[in-house]
Scaffold this motif. Sequence first.
Motif, PDB file in Angstrom:
ATOM      1  N   ASP A 141      -4.139   3.275  -3.980  1.00 28.01           N
ATOM      2  CA  ASP A 141      -3.157   4.061  -3.249  1.00 28.01           C
ATOM      3  C   ASP A 141      -1.860   4.193  -4.035  1.00 28.01           C
ATOM      4  O   ASP A 141      -1.515   3.365  -4.870  1.00 28.01           O
ATOM      5  CB  ASP A 141      -2.866   3.418  -1.890  1.00 28.01           C
ATOM      6  CG  ASP A 141      -2.524   1.934  -2.011  1.00 28.01           C
ATOM      7  OD1 ASP A 141      -3.202   1.221  -2.777  1.00 28.01           O
ATOM      8  OD2 ASP A 141      -1.575   1.473  -1.354  1.00 28.01           O
ATOM      9  N   THR A 191       1.579   4.991  -2.370  1.00 20.80           N
ATOM     10  CA  THR A 191       2.374   5.279  -1.186  1.00 20.80           C
ATOM     11  C   THR A 191       3.855   5.231  -1.542  1.00 20.80           C
ATOM     12  O   THR A 191       4.341   4.186  -1.978  1.00 20.80           O
ATOM     13  CB  THR A 191       2.082   4.253  -0.076  1.00 20.80           C
ATOM     14  OG1 THR A 191       0.670   4.216   0.174  1.00 20.80           O
ATOM     15  CG2 THR A 191       2.829   4.602   1.193  1.00 20.80           C
ATOM     16  N   ASP A 204      -4.555   0.117   4.543  1.00 21.48           N
ATOM     17  CA  ASP A 204      -4.942   0.321   3.151  1.00 21.48           C
ATOM     18  C   ASP A 204      -6.025  -0.669   2.732  1.00 21.48           C
ATOM     19  O   ASP A 204      -6.950  -0.321   1.986  1.00 21.48           O
ATOM     20  CB  ASP A 204      -3.720   0.185   2.238  1.00 21.48           C
ATOM     21  CG  ASP A 204      -2.765   1.360   2.354  1.00 21.48           C
ATOM     22  OD1 ASP A 204      -3.245   2.467   2.666  1.00 21.48           O
ATOM     23  OD2 ASP A 204      -1.559   1.171   2.141  1.00 21.48           O
TER      24      ASP A 204
END
Length: 354
Positions: free
Chosen positions: A251, A253, A266
């Motif tokens: 990820d 983010t 996640d």
Amino acid sequence: MIEADVAVVGAGIAGVSVAAELSGHRSVVVLEQEAEPAYHTTGRSAAMFLESYGGPDVRALTAAGRAFLDAVGTLLTPRPLLWVAGADGLDRLAALAREQPALVPLSPDEAVALCPALRSSWCAGALLEPRALEIDVLGLHQHYLGAARRDGVRVLLGARVLAGRHTGGRWVLDTAAGPVAAAAVVNAAGAWADPVAAALGAPPVGLRPLRRTAAVARADGVDRTWPLVSDVAETFYFRPEGAGVLLSPADETPSEPCDARPDELDVALAIERVNAATTLGLRSVVTAWAGLRTFAPDRNPVAGPDPAAPGLWWLAGQGGYGIQTAPELARLVAASVAGGDVPAAVSVARFRRA
């Protein structure tokens, strides 16, 4: 007033590596805002040495640093990288193969032979980087930190930079540990590099901290010789870790500079994606963590003197490549600060501002 030739802001891998490179030529003080070095991204990194990872500039920096890592001795452990693709990732896999012809094409059956946990029904193709390596991140950090301290570098903890001004040919910094004066400042503050620049009155470069989550999950039948397996679409990766596997949803983010914490969603997403591509059947999480990977707008490192601020150098924006590029980026910035020749192998890193 503490005085030095160079003040390095940040005691992660970037800060201690450039401090070690400078310590034989200049007096150096390292200013770390936390109560211990390598508290944030460096201390949470499960880094690999991957010559197929990142853009052309990053790959050149990585390749140029391998001799240094090999010379240190015990920091590298063989761990091949297996790029895998599902049916919808074959175009991306083909593009990667064209871009990097040194990668070895594998059939789905050959990929499953290397990592039997892969589902043959999911894996549609693969590429192998056989020379990939695990990096002992904390070992590398301690190597640089020890070398710097042996050469007289002072490391001040709890020394957040509050303000600074350039006057009379030197910087005077107000820090939480007291005033510091130095002819040069190296901004190696990771996710905090833009705020540090603002405290010094220098314009930011547009760095973006992006949170990445990782976890270790229990799994049966894991073979320690399995490669690092990474989805070419960058939706997951996993590798053996102890009796289980280390995994991530890969990820990115957006985050403010902070003490990053893992998000349960996640972690669940990582497990879901890895389970879809493998027969591991992951359920139980042993531990999870998160770190901030900080990128410049072009996703290349920001390394070199600031054209808008005399006496200020940057070593930031390394993104997810900070450990494997540390040896060459440290050489580049140290050579520039010391007024020597910048090594040709690392001249691909350029100063950039948004």
